[in-house]
Design a protein around this motif. Structure first.
Motif, PDB file in Angstrom:
ATOM      1  N   PHE A   1      29.785  -7.338   5.119  1.00 60.25           N
ATOM      2  CA  PHE A   1      28.798  -6.945   4.315  1.00 60.25           C
ATOM      3  C   PHE A   1      27.496  -7.707   3.991  1.00 60.25           C
ATOM      4  CE2 PHE A   1      33.396  -6.092   3.206  1.00 60.25           C
ATOM      5  CZ  PHE A   1      33.184  -4.886   2.810  1.00 60.25           C
ATOM      6  N   PRO A   2      26.378  -7.268   4.404  1.00 66.18           N
ATOM      7  CA  PRO A   2      25.064  -7.898   4.517  1.00 66.18           C
ATOM      8  C   PRO A   2      24.723  -8.166   3.130  1.00 66.18           C
ATOM      9  CG  PRO A   2      24.994  -5.767   5.698  1.00 66.18           C
ATOM     10  CD  PRO A   2      26.230  -5.756   4.694  1.00 66.18           C
ATOM     11  N   ASN A   3      23.899  -9.309   3.231  1.00 61.74           N
ATOM     12  CA  ASN A   3      23.034  -9.863   1.974  1.00 61.74           C
ATOM     13  C   ASN A   3      23.749 -10.078   0.831  1.00 61.74           C
ATOM     14  OD1 ASN A   3      20.630 -10.887   1.028  1.00 61.74           O
ATOM     15  ND2 ASN A   3      19.752  -8.969   0.887  1.00 61.74           N
ATOM     16  N   THR A   4      24.895 -10.845   0.615  1.00 59.97           N
ATOM     17  CA  THR A   4      25.780 -10.844  -0.307  1.00 59.97           C
ATOM     18  C   THR A   4      25.371 -12.248  -0.900  1.00 59.97           C
ATOM     19  OG1 THR A   4      27.461 -11.761   1.167  1.00 59.97           O
ATOM     20  CG2 THR A   4      27.640  -9.412   0.391  1.00 59.97           C
ATOM     21  N   GLY A   5      24.528 -13.050  -0.748  1.00 59.85           N
ATOM     22  CA  GLY A   5      24.200 -14.270  -1.303  1.00 59.85           C
ATOM     23  C   GLY A   5      23.910 -14.377  -2.785  1.00 59.85           C
ATOM     24  N   ALA A   6      23.132 -13.453  -3.231  1.00 58.63           N
ATOM     25  CA  ALA A   6      22.587 -13.552  -4.473  1.00 58.63           C
ATOM     26  C   ALA A   6      23.599 -12.678  -5.649  1.00 58.63           C
ATOM     27  CB  ALA A   6      21.304 -12.790  -4.610  1.00 58.63           C
ATOM     28  N   TYR A   7      24.326 -13.408  -6.054  1.00 59.12           N
ATOM     29  CA  TYR A   7      25.239 -12.930  -7.229  1.00 59.12           C
ATOM     30  C   TYR A   7      26.332 -12.216  -6.600  1.00 59.12           C
ATOM     31  CZ  TYR A   7      21.111 -14.012 -10.107  1.00 59.12           C
ATOM     32  OH  TYR A   7      20.326 -14.708 -10.774  1.00 59.12           O
ATOM     33  N   HIS A   8      26.312 -11.241  -5.526  1.00 58.19           N
ATOM     34  CA  HIS A   8      27.347 -10.502  -4.878  1.00 58.19           C
ATOM     35  C   HIS A   8      28.708 -11.437  -4.834  1.00 58.19           C
ATOM     36  CE1 HIS A   8      23.778  -8.145  -4.265  1.00 58.19           C
ATOM     37  NE2 HIS A   8      24.303  -7.122  -3.760  1.00 58.19           N
ATOM     38  N   MET A   9      28.391 -12.614  -4.376  1.00 65.02           N
ATOM     39  CA  MET A   9      29.663 -13.499  -3.906  1.00 65.02           C
ATOM     40  C   MET A   9      30.408 -13.971  -4.972  1.00 65.02           C
ATOM     41  SD  MET A   9      28.105 -15.808  -0.864  1.00 65.02           S
ATOM     42  CE  MET A   9      27.516 -15.203   0.587  1.00 65.02           C
TER      43      MET A   9
ATOM     44  N   CYS B   1      11.846 -24.205  -9.184  1.00 59.93           N
ATOM     45  CA  CYS B   1      13.463 -24.858  -9.617  1.00 59.93           C
ATOM     46  C   CYS B   1      14.325 -23.834  -9.055  1.00 59.93           C
ATOM     47  CB  CYS B   1      13.408 -25.021 -11.031  1.00 59.93           C
ATOM     48  SG  CYS B   1      12.497 -26.315 -11.813  1.00 59.93           S
ATOM     49  N   TYR B   2      15.081 -23.972  -8.138  1.00 64.41           N
ATOM     50  CA  TYR B   2      16.211 -23.216  -7.495  1.00 64.41           C
ATOM     51  C   TYR B   2      17.193 -22.789  -8.601  1.00 64.41           C
ATOM     52  CZ  TYR B   2      20.494 -21.750  -5.280  1.00 64.41           C
ATOM     53  OH  TYR B   2      21.672 -21.097  -4.739  1.00 64.41           O
ATOM     54  N   ALA B   3      17.266 -21.675  -9.096  1.00 64.73           N
ATOM     55  CA  ALA B   3      18.215 -21.356  -9.924  1.00 64.73           C
ATOM     56  C   ALA B   3      19.778 -21.234  -9.398  1.00 64.73           C
ATOM     57  CB  ALA B   3      17.947 -19.712 -10.485  1.00 64.73           C
ATOM     58  N   HIS B   4      20.374 -22.120  -9.654  1.00 65.24           N
ATOM     59  CA  HIS B   4      21.652 -22.314  -9.036  1.00 65.24           C
ATOM     60  C   HIS B   4      22.757 -21.498  -9.244  1.00 65.24           C
ATOM     61  CE1 HIS B   4      25.234 -24.376  -7.326  1.00 65.24           C
ATOM     62  NE2 HIS B   4      24.795 -25.553  -7.835  1.00 65.24           N
ATOM     63  N   LYS B   5      22.494 -20.777 -10.358  1.00 65.22           N
ATOM     64  CA  LYS B   5      23.759 -19.781 -10.946  1.00 65.22           C
ATOM     65  C   LYS B   5      23.746 -18.387 -10.113  1.00 65.22           C
ATOM     66  CE  LYS B   5      21.603 -16.255 -13.904  1.00 65.22           C
ATOM     67  NZ  LYS B   5      20.351 -16.587 -14.214  1.00 65.22           N
ATOM     68  N   VAL B   6      22.828 -18.336  -9.020  1.00 65.49           N
ATOM     69  CA  VAL B   6      22.894 -17.236  -8.269  1.00 65.49           C
ATOM     70  C   VAL B   6      23.764 -17.315  -7.272  1.00 65.49           C
ATOM     71  CG1 VAL B   6      21.145 -18.178  -6.432  1.00 65.49           C
ATOM     72  CG2 VAL B   6      21.384 -15.662  -6.672  1.00 65.49           C
ATOM     73  N   ASN B   7      24.450 -18.604  -6.910  1.00 64.23           N
ATOM     74  CA  ASN B   7      25.482 -18.660  -5.789  1.00 64.23           C
ATOM     75  C   ASN B   7      26.038 -20.242  -5.781  1.00 64.23           C
ATOM     76  OD1 ASN B   7      26.649 -19.317  -3.133  1.00 64.23           O
ATOM     77  ND2 ASN B   7      25.961 -17.202  -2.562  1.00 64.23           N
ATOM     78  N   GLN B   8      27.081 -20.433  -5.786  1.00 59.15           N
ATOM     79  CA  GLN B   8      27.878 -21.627  -5.989  1.00 59.15           C
ATOM     80  C   GLN B   8      27.538 -22.747  -4.780  1.00 59.15           C
ATOM     81  OE1 GLN B   8      31.752 -21.281  -7.883  1.00 59.15           O
ATOM     82  NE2 GLN B   8      30.979 -19.725  -9.178  1.00 59.15           N
ATOM     83  N   SER B   9      27.127 -21.996  -3.537  1.00 60.99           N
ATOM     84  CA  SER B   9      27.072 -22.850  -2.461  1.00 60.99           C
ATOM     85  C   SER B   9      26.537 -24.315  -2.386  1.00 60.99           C
ATOM     86  CB  SER B   9      26.472 -21.910  -1.493  1.00 60.99           C
ATOM     87  OG  SER B   9      25.778 -22.844  -0.417  1.00 60.99           O
ATOM     88  N   ARG B  10      27.067 -25.335  -2.116  1.00 62.13           N
ATOM     89  CA  ARG B  10      26.437 -26.471  -1.730  1.00 62.13           C
ATOM     90  C   ARG B  10      25.530 -26.610  -0.939  1.00 62.13           C
ATOM     91  NH1 ARG B  10      27.224 -32.281  -1.899  1.00 62.13           N
ATOM     92  NH2 ARG B  10      26.712 -32.856   0.022  1.00 62.13           N
ATOM     93  N   ALA B  11      25.709 -26.088   0.238  1.00 62.59           N
ATOM     94  CA  ALA B  11      24.518 -25.764   1.361  1.00 62.59           C
ATOM     95  C   ALA B  11      23.296 -25.510   0.579  1.00 62.59           C
ATOM     96  CB  ALA B  11      25.088 -24.869   2.329  1.00 62.59           C
TER      97      ALA B  11
END
Ligand SMILES: *Cc1c(COP(=O)(O)O)cnc(C)c1O
Length: 477
Positions: free
Chosen positions: A431-439, A67-77
């Motif tokens: 800024f690299p690798n910002t997908g998880a929570y950083h954004m 189950c992908y934990a959606h909260k890590v990023n709001q991205s629709r993609a």
């Protein structure tokens, strides 16, 4: 100082992302179209991460669900990519539930975690989504609200395992009997599917102890006349940020030396990053230690599944789950978006401060590239402006990167970063690798600045395409 000997924190990057950043004009074209700053997400990298975890599970357990934990990023993609891959999704709010539903997830593939109030519970019961219950109050409310003849699928989250720091989440182990009594008395209203846990630390030994506890609880549930079929081991599978652990260690060594007054100053405003200075020595674990990790999620998962359980004669966790006809569920967030997002900002100006430091000011703020109060120990990448700007200094330079808010604390790096040359206005910084929570975790709209747009980047037959994240559609490769 020359580039070769400057302390550095080189980022591990996915080949596709590295190629995009290195493609002349590609980053500039993306911000020209969508604006700067911008978050770029790479759903193909997400899909690869997912496939790797799935491969490890498929090789070991009979039945499983990611189950992908959606909260890590709001991205629709990312949500669309998860849907296309056929996995489940873990949502933690009404808005995330709507996002999942809009991407096509049906209730049987949706799990709802996190703290839930009365209003959300009322909406959930009867829809068929699995409710991962946090506490006895929730469990009682679900039993009371469940529509007749349609038992609500429920997981019970537990916590309080030996050797694990206290958690605000979950039913404490010593209260699980109350939950079992309630579940046994509510079989027409609640379809109890099994136990769940999510640990904050991701420490492998802690997770093994939690699994062993849940296996004991599963037997107790059977003894109480219930028939659980799921073991949910949560998320917390780690990311790998560094491309070079030796360089990372060398940087931290230089940083510690600088805290003792040796060598060049490397921290802004006396920041010690959680290190303690005592009697001329540096002690403790820095707040940024997770950026040193070198064990990726795939290996963590494989090692976990292969761990022999003392409670089961040393048989592997995966084998025990299969023998007991338990589906293994997991809820990875950061592991799925690792290397699948970057953030681009533009250099507005560069200045010198009273202490002689060079500060590079960019058009975003710390909260849009940094989760909570962490210090991100990954070097940003300088992408020179499309037209070379006259006056760009030559040679590596150590700088601090500052944000656009008129707050002293809006420093994006409180540690010095070395760039191949001094940036000039108009340059881009990646800024690299910002997908998880950083954004998305802490991003605020201080000073009425808009949040950066989110843009999905894909590559087909060697050609990159960019579109608004909300417009992303999955294409069969
Ligand atoms: C946040 C969260 C996750 C995802 O955690 P990661 O560390 O991003 O893998 C999974 N499950 C629950 C219940 C969570 O709260």
């Amino acid at each position: 100082m020359t580039a070769a000997v400057s302390p550095g924190l080189p980022a591990k990057m996915h080949a596709l992302v590295a190629e995009f950043v290195a493609t002349p004009g590609a980053v500039e074209a993306a911000v020209a179209e969508f604006g700067s700053p911008a978050h770029l997400v790479f759903p193909q990298v997400f899909a690869e991460n997912l496939a790797r975890l799935r491969g490890q599970l498929a090789a070991r357990v009979a039945e499983f669900r990611i189950c992908y934990a959606h909260k890590v990023n709001q991205s629709r993609a990312f949500v669309v990519a998860a849907h296309a891959a056929g996995v489940g999704i873990d949502v933690a709010s009404r808005a995330e539930l709507d996002s999942a539903t809009a991407a096509g997830f049906t209730p049987d593939r949706i799990e709802v975690t996190g703290p839930k109030g009365e209003a959300l519970l009322r909406e959930l019961v009867g829809t068929g989504v699995t409710i991962n219950v946090d506490n006895l109050w929730e469990l009682e409310r679900v039993a009371a609200l469940a529509p007749p003849g349609r038992p609500v699928p429920v997981l019970v989250r537990v916590s309080g395992f030996a050797g694990t720091p206290v958690s605000r989440f979950g039913v404490p182990l010593h209260r699980v009997d109350a939950a079992l009594t309630l579940l046994a008395g509510a079989r027409e209203r609640i379809d109890f599917r099994g136990f769940a846990f999510h640990l904050d630390s991701g420490e492998p030994a802690e997770r093994v102890r939690a699994v062993e506890s849940c296996l004991v609880l599963t037997e107790r549930a059977y003894a109480a006349g219930l028939s659980p079929s799921v073991l949910n081991i949560g998320g917390g599978f780690r990311q790998v940020f560094t491309a070079d652990a030796t360089a990372f260690d060398a940087y931290v060594h230089a940083l510690r030396e600088s805290l003792l007054g040796r060598g060049e100053p490397m921290t802004w405003g006396g920041n010690t990053f959680g290190f303690q200075l005592e009697n001329g020595a540096v002690h403790g674990t820095p707040v940024f230690h997770k950026y040193a990790n070198t064990v990726d999620a795939e290996r963590m998962l494989a090692e976990l599944l292969d761990t022999g359980l003392d409670s089961h004669g040393g048989r592997a966790l995966a084998q025990v789950a299969s023998e007991n006809l338990l589906q293994v569920w997991l809820e990875p967030g950061k592991a799925l978006v690792d290397h699948a997002g970057i953030t681009v900002a533009r250099v507005e100006f560069v200045k010198e401060t009273a202490d002689g430091s060079t500060v590079v000011n960019v058009d975003l703020s710390r909260d849009t590239v940094t989760p909570a109060d962490q210090e991100v120990m990954v070097d940003p990448i300088l992408v020179p402006a499309a037209a070379p700007v006259a006056g760009a200094n030559r040679g590596a330079v150590g700088v601090f990167v500052a944000g656009r808010l008129c707050l002293e604390r809006d420093l994006i790096t409180n540690h010095k970063v070395w760039l191949p040359r001094c940036p000039v206005p108009g340059d881009l910084i990646v800024f690299p690798n910002t997908g998880a929570y950083h954004m998305d975790l802490s991003a605020a709209r201080a000073s009425m600045h808009a949040l950066p747009p989110k843009v999905a980047v894909t590559q087909r037959s060697g050609t990159f395409r960019v579109c608004r994240d909300g417009d992303y559609r999955h294409e069969v490769a």
